[in-house]
Scaffold this active site. Sequence first.
Site, PDB file in Angstrom:
ATOM      1  CB  CYS A 106      -0.894  -0.017   1.244  1.00 19.89           C
ATOM      2  SG  CYS A 106       0.123   0.001   2.748  1.00 19.89           S
ATOM      3  CG  HIS A 160       2.767  -0.950  12.174  1.00 19.60           C
ATOM      4  ND1 HIS A 160       1.873  -1.249  11.161  1.00 19.60           N
ATOM      5  CD2 HIS A 160       3.636  -2.202  11.982  1.00 19.60           C
ATOM      6  CE1 HIS A 160       1.812  -2.590  10.776  1.00 19.60           C
ATOM      7  NE2 HIS A 160       2.997  -3.285  11.109  1.00 19.60           N
ATOM      8  CB  CYS A 217       1.325   5.334   7.244  1.00 19.89           C
ATOM      9  SG  CYS A 217       0.130   5.640   6.066  1.00 19.89           S
ATOM     10  CG  HIS A 268      -1.434  -4.252  14.722  1.00 13.87           C
ATOM     11  ND1 HIS A 268      -0.901  -3.090  14.389  1.00 13.87           N
ATOM     12  CD2 HIS A 268      -1.537  -4.954  13.723  1.00 13.87           C
ATOM     13  CE1 HIS A 268      -0.485  -3.224  13.135  1.00 13.87           C
ATOM     14  NE2 HIS A 268      -0.765  -4.335  12.769  1.00 13.87           N
ATOM     15  CD  GLU A 275      -2.655   1.621  12.852  1.00 14.34           C
ATOM     16  OE1 GLU A 275      -2.461   0.589  11.736  1.00 14.34           O
ATOM     17  OE2 GLU A 275      -3.375   2.074  12.957  1.00 14.34           O
ATOM     18  CB  THR A 312      -5.208   2.413   9.659  1.00 16.73           C
ATOM     19  OG1 THR A 312      -4.059   1.285   9.760  1.00 16.73           O
ATOM     20  CG2 THR A 312      -4.751   3.728  10.036  1.00 16.73           C
ATOM     21  CB  SER A 349       0.856 -11.608   5.629  1.00 15.13           C
ATOM     22  OG  SER A 349      -0.308 -11.032   4.971  1.00 15.13           O
ATOM     23  CG  ASN A 366      -2.766  -7.867   4.476  1.00 12.36           C
ATOM     24  OD1 ASN A 366      -2.836  -8.142   3.328  1.00 12.36           O
ATOM     25  ND2 ASN A 366      -1.542  -7.720   5.185  1.00 12.36           N
ATOM     26  CB  SER A 400       4.018  -7.380   3.675  1.00 15.41           C
ATOM     27  OG  SER A 400       3.122  -8.357   3.888  1.00 15.41           O
TER      28      SER A 400
HETATM   29 FE1  SF4 Z   1      -0.913   1.295   4.122  1.00 16.96          FE
HETATM   30 FE2  SF4 Z   1      -1.557   1.351   6.853  1.00 16.96          FE
HETATM   31 FE3  SF4 Z   1      -0.808   3.604   5.639  1.00 16.96          FE
HETATM   32 FE4  SF4 Z   1      -3.065   2.429   5.048  1.00 16.96          FE
HETATM   33  S1  SF4 Z   1      -2.652   3.521   6.943  1.00 16.96           S
HETATM   34  S2  SF4 Z   1      -1.803   3.158   3.569  1.00 16.96           S
HETATM   35  S3  SF4 Z   1      -2.745   0.073   5.250  1.00 16.96           S
HETATM   36  S4  SF4 Z   1       0.447   1.773   5.948  1.00 16.96           S
END
Ligand code: SF4
Length: 283
Positions: free
Chosen positions: A12, A76, A98, A126, A128, A166, A222, A224, A266
């Site tokens: 992503c 994350h 991100c 997690h 994040e 997210t 993974s 996802n 990933s």
């Molecule tokens: Fe990727 Fe997470 Fe950022 Fe969305 S929030 S773009 S899934 S890294």
Amino acid sequence: MEVKLAKTAGFCFGVQRAVDTVYTQIEEGAFPIYTYGPIVHNETVVQELEEQGVRVLSTKEELSSLKEGTVIIRAHGVGKHIYDLLEDKGIRLVDATCPFVRKIHRIVQKEGANGRKILIIGNARHPEVEGIRGWCSTSSYVVESIEEAQNFTVDPREKLCVVSQTTFNYKKFKDMVEIISKKGYDIIVLNTICSATEERQTEARQIASQSDAMIVIGGSHSSNTQKLFEICKKECENTYHIQKLEDLDLKASQSIRCVGITAGASTPKKIIEEVQKHVGIKF
Ligand code: SF4
């Protein structure tokens, strides 16, 4: 014979940005270079980086023992205490958090300062979510299931700010918010789900429903990728989960006229392209 590759397959925006950040640091020669946790959950990528001199630090203790170098924070994100620790030690920090995650950090910091307690809808283990909690100046809570939302209680005088991890499922988020809203607290709700996961799943479902065979590429751990596999399998019985091209055991058959390909967040582009090329030649 047609090969349909999902546009959303692979990294992503946030993960691509984080990986690019590491390569930029290598090019600039900012050694020794460390990432705090693997930059992406993919062994091939991490190994390639290791060969170029990038080391993965897994614990706060390892961070604390550094004397010099550059530490890259992955997509994350991390809690504020990590920024403070590196600043105190005079270690250079390169932030590849991100921007969508960074936005949540800013929200919880602001709402915490406004006196609201933070409720995160997500998985407490997690990284994040751990990072988001690290930006809450007041108490924070995490709920992950409908049952946890039903059992959630705080002092009725508390003011709450609800945010989401997210990658949380939007429908479940909505259902949980509805349950919590009925409890009569003073709450504000911010939907901080990133659309990348949902778009990838929607596209995978659509391609699988039109394909005779479907390939899902991604790490065995993974989550996802696992989810993508389940979605595709529902639409197309002939769905295969592979980590790399060598795992593919797709038999050529006259009944296969269309093969779909998607990949977890990933999975590097290189692996996806290898599979796409191979399938195109074989059939
Ligand atoms: Fe990727 Fe997470 Fe950022 Fe969305 S929030 S773009 S899934 S890294």
